[in-house]
Design an enzyme around this catalytic site. Structure first.
Site, PDB file in Angstrom:
ATOM      1  CG  HIS A 117     -39.931  -7.137  34.633  1.00 19.52           C
ATOM      2  ND1 HIS A 117     -39.624  -6.513  35.827  1.00 19.52           N
ATOM      3  CD2 HIS A 117     -39.386  -8.376  34.735  1.00 19.52           C
ATOM      4  CE1 HIS A 117     -38.935  -7.345  36.590  1.00 19.52           C
ATOM      5  NE2 HIS A 117     -38.780  -8.478  35.956  1.00 19.52           N
TER       6      HIS A 117
ATOM      7  CD  GLU B 142     -38.246  -3.045  35.053  1.00 16.41           C
ATOM      8  OE1 GLU B 142     -39.407  -3.480  35.149  1.00 16.41           O
ATOM      9  OE2 GLU B 142     -37.397  -3.149  35.957  1.00 16.41           O
TER      10      GLU B 142
HETATM   11  C1  GLP Z   1     -36.327 -11.071  37.138  1.00 13.06           C
HETATM   12  C2  GLP Z   1     -35.938 -11.566  35.731  1.00 13.06           C
HETATM   13  C3  GLP Z   1     -37.147 -12.057  34.997  1.00 13.06           C
HETATM   14  C4  GLP Z   1     -38.013 -12.783  35.982  1.00 13.06           C
HETATM   15  C5  GLP Z   1     -38.632 -11.795  36.942  1.00 13.06           C
HETATM   16  C6  GLP Z   1     -39.328 -12.437  38.118  1.00 13.06           C
HETATM   17  O1  GLP Z   1     -35.708  -9.990  37.638  1.00 13.06           O
HETATM   18  N1  GLP Z   1     -35.177 -10.726  34.906  1.00 13.06           N
HETATM   19  O2  GLP Z   1     -36.746 -12.884  33.918  1.00 13.06           O
HETATM   20  O3  GLP Z   1     -39.038 -13.467  35.331  1.00 13.06           O
HETATM   21  O4  GLP Z   1     -37.698 -10.809  37.313  1.00 13.06           O
HETATM   22  O5  GLP Z   1     -38.425 -12.937  39.049  1.00 13.06           O
HETATM   23  P1  GLP Z   1     -38.775 -14.082  40.081  1.00 13.06           P
HETATM   24  O6  GLP Z   1     -38.984 -15.315  39.286  1.00 13.06           O
HETATM   25  O7  GLP Z   1     -37.596 -14.177  40.995  1.00 13.06           O
HETATM   26  O8  GLP Z   1     -40.024 -13.656  40.777  1.00 13.06           O
END
Ligand code: GLP
Length: 256
Positions: free
Chosen positions: A134, A139
Site C-alpha cells: 500500500h 490497500e
Molecule cells: C503506514 C502509512 C503509510 C506508510 C506505511 C509503512 O501505515 N499509512 O504511509 O508508508 O504504512 O509504514 P512504516 O514506514 O512504519 O513501515
C-alpha cells in the site's frame, strides 16, 4: 522509475533530504506531500538539522486514522507535530492533514482534494510502502484512479501497525487517505523503503505488473518517481546491478 540503492537507511535519508532541500531552494513556496510511519523519521531528522526555510511551504499529509482525536498519541497529527512541524518554521495555516474526527467524511475528503488543487498541486510527494504494497493507506484492490476517501484497513496493515498501539485491537479500522489518483498527480514521487520486510513489496512495485493487487506498482505509470532503498529493501530486485550501474553513471548535471 529511478531506483537508488544505498548502504544504509541513514544514507538514503541524506539523499532524500538533499532532494527536498533542492526543491525548497528552487521554489521556497513548494507544496509538499508528507508521509508518516517509521520510514520517513530519519528524513525528517535530516531536514530539521538542515534548518531550511519552511515559512512559505505548504504541506499535505497522505492520511489519518478515523476516530482518533488530533491529540491522541498515535494520530498522524501528533506524529507530524512531534517529528517535524514543531522543529521547523512552517506556518500553521499551511499544514493540511485529513481530519479523522470529521462528522461528514465525504465532504472532508472532497475539501481536501479541493485544497490540494487550490494550492496548485503537490510538487513533491514523500511515500513509504506497506508490506502489502500500500501507498498512503491505499490497500490492495484500491482503485488505481482513487481520490481522497475513507478506506478500511487490511488485517495485515493493522497487524503491522499494532506496534504503535500496543495491541492489534486498538488499531483503528478506518482511515482517510489520499487516493492513488491523487498521488499520481504529484509532480515528483519519492518512495522510501528500508529493511528486509519491505523487499517483496518493493520488488512487486518496481518490477511486477501494474495491478491494484499491488497499489505501489501504479507508480510505474508516473513520469518522475525516485525509489530510494537500503540494501535490504532492494534485496529482491531482479535488475539490481542495472540500477546500481545507472546511478553510478548519472550525467553530472543529474547528480543529486
Ligand atoms: C503506514 C502509512 C503509510 C506508510 C506505511 C509503512 O501505515 N499509512 O504511509 O508508508 O504504512 O509504514 P512504516 O514506514 O512504519 O513501515
Amino acid at each position: 522509475m529511478e531506483v537508488i540503492i544505498q548502504p544504509s537507511a541513514e544514507a538514503v535519508a541524506k539523499i532524500a533530504a538533499r532532494m527536498l532541500a533542492r526543491q525548497l531552494l528552487e521554489n521556497p513556496a513548494s507544496v509538499l506531500g508528507l508521509a508518516t510511519g517509521s520510514t520517513p523519521l530519519l528524513l525528517y531528522r535530516e531536514l530539521i538539522a538542515m534548518r531550511l526555510d519552511w515559512s512559505r511551504v505548504t504541506t499535505f499529509n497522505l492520511d489519518e486514522y478515523v476516530g482518533l482525536p488530533r491529540t491522541h498519541a498515535q494520530s498522524y497529527h501528533s506524529f507530524m507535530w512531534k517529528n517535524l512541524f514543531r522543529h521547523i518554521n512552517i506556518a500553521r495555516e499551511n499544514i493540511h492533514i485529513p481530519d479523522g474526527m470529521a462528522e461528514d467524511i465525504p465532504k472532508c475528503c472532497a475539501d481536501y482534494e479541493r485544497r490540494i488543487r487550490d494550492a496548485g498541486g503537490i510538487d513533491l510527494q514523500v511515500l513509504g510502502i506497506g508490506t502489502d504494497g500500500h501507498i498512503g493507506f491505499n490497500e490492495p484492490t484500491s482503485s488505481l484512479a482513487s481520490r481522497t476517501r475513507i478506506k478500511t484497513l487490511a488485517e495485515r496493515t493493522r497487524r503491522d501497525n499494532a506496534r504503535f498501539f500496543g495491541s492489534e485491537d486498538a488499531v483503528p479500522r478506518h482511515v482517510i487517505t489520499m487516493g492513488i489518483g491523487t498521488i499520481m498527480e504529484a509532480r515528483l514521487n519519492l518512495l522510501l523503503a528500508f529493511g528486509e520486510n519491505k523487499a517483496r513489496a518493493i520488488a512487486e512495485a518496481v518490477e511486477g505488473p501494474v495491478s491494484s493487487a499491488h497499489p505501489a506498482s501504479m507508480l510505474q505509470m508516473h513520469p518522475v518517481v525516485k525509489v530510494c532503498l537500503d540494501e535490504a529493501a532492494a534485496s529482491r530486485l531482479q535488475r539490481i546491478d542495472y540500477y546500481r550501474w545507472v546511478y553510478a553513471n548519472k550525467p553530472a548535471w543529474q547528480a543529486i
